[in-house]
Design a protein around this motif. Sequence first.
Motif, PDB file in Angstrom:
ATOM      1  N   LYS A  14       0.718  -1.336   0.090  1.00 28.54           N
ATOM      2  CA  LYS A  14       0.047   0.320   0.092  1.00 28.54           C
ATOM      3  C   LYS A  14       0.692   1.370   0.125  1.00 28.54           C
ATOM      4  O   LYS A  14       0.389   2.329  -0.270  1.00 28.54           O
ATOM      5  N   ALA A  15       2.128   0.951   0.357  1.00 28.30           N
ATOM      6  CA  ALA A  15       2.881   2.545   0.202  1.00 28.30           C
ATOM      7  C   ALA A  15       3.041   3.124  -1.033  1.00 28.30           C
ATOM      8  O   ALA A  15       2.915   4.390  -1.266  1.00 28.30           O
ATOM      9  N   PRO A  16       3.120   2.304  -2.049  1.00 26.84           N
ATOM     10  CA  PRO A  16       3.210   3.127  -3.299  1.00 26.84           C
ATOM     11  C   PRO A  16       1.938   4.002  -3.710  1.00 26.84           C
ATOM     12  O   PRO A  16       2.145   4.925  -4.276  1.00 26.84           O
ATOM     13  N   VAL A  17       0.832   3.003  -3.535  1.00 28.18           N
ATOM     14  CA  VAL A  17      -0.347   3.889  -3.539  1.00 28.18           C
ATOM     15  C   VAL A  17      -0.425   5.089  -2.684  1.00 28.18           C
ATOM     16  O   VAL A  17      -0.882   6.251  -3.196  1.00 28.18           O
ATOM     17  N   ALA A  18      -0.162   5.144  -1.589  1.00 30.18           N
ATOM     18  CA  ALA A  18      -0.047   6.178  -0.533  1.00 30.18           C
ATOM     19  C   ALA A  18       0.685   7.331  -0.931  1.00 30.18           C
ATOM     20  O   ALA A  18       0.444   8.642  -1.042  1.00 30.18           O
ATOM     21  N   LEU A  19       1.881   7.108  -1.605  1.00 29.79           N
ATOM     22  CA  LEU A  19       2.746   7.993  -2.025  1.00 29.79           C
ATOM     23  C   LEU A  19       2.452   8.719  -3.170  1.00 29.79           C
ATOM     24  O   LEU A  19       2.457   9.930  -3.379  1.00 29.79           O
TER      25      LEU A  19
END
Length: 185
Positions: free
Chosen positions: A147-152
């Motif tokens: 989920k980190a790339p989507v949040a970034l």
Amino acid sequence: MAWVEVPPAAPTKVQGTKPLFVRPAGYVAYVPPPIPAAVPATVEAAPEPEPVVGTLPGWWAGFRRDRARNKLQRTLARVIQISQDHESNGVPSGDPIYQHLYTKALELCHGYFDEWHLNRDNVEIEIPCMRQLRLAAHPEATISARKAPVALLGLVGVIALPLVIGAWCGLFGVGQRWIMHLFGG
């Protein structure tokens, strides 16, 4: 049944009219032009392929396959019902009970696919309830996405979107001023 092509009926001549084209006496409607050397002098006939025996099941094999498919569907429906009963009783996903049920259902499907020479790789495509069982047996497969790339990407979008809109509006104003200056407004 074959498609039969029927030429249209010849139009009847109306009295007192002249034909649109006057054709000469030796006129032929269509003669294909000769194609030199299109067909070789000696044509070797291709060998007739041997018929493959047993590719289409007979009525008895079809009947047996239908009965086996119905039996598989009934058995999988029982396994799914057991899985739903455990889920309603509060058994968490990933429990060994779900793993055992998924393994049993997979063995049933693979046995059917092997018996009738079907592709085993498409189990979840052919039988959609197998996905439900797999997700109950192995829930970590659903959380594997990061989920980190989507949040970034969302954070960059929140910051960059107002900047892009502001630049677009500013350039729109500059373009409007240039047009007014060029055309004397």
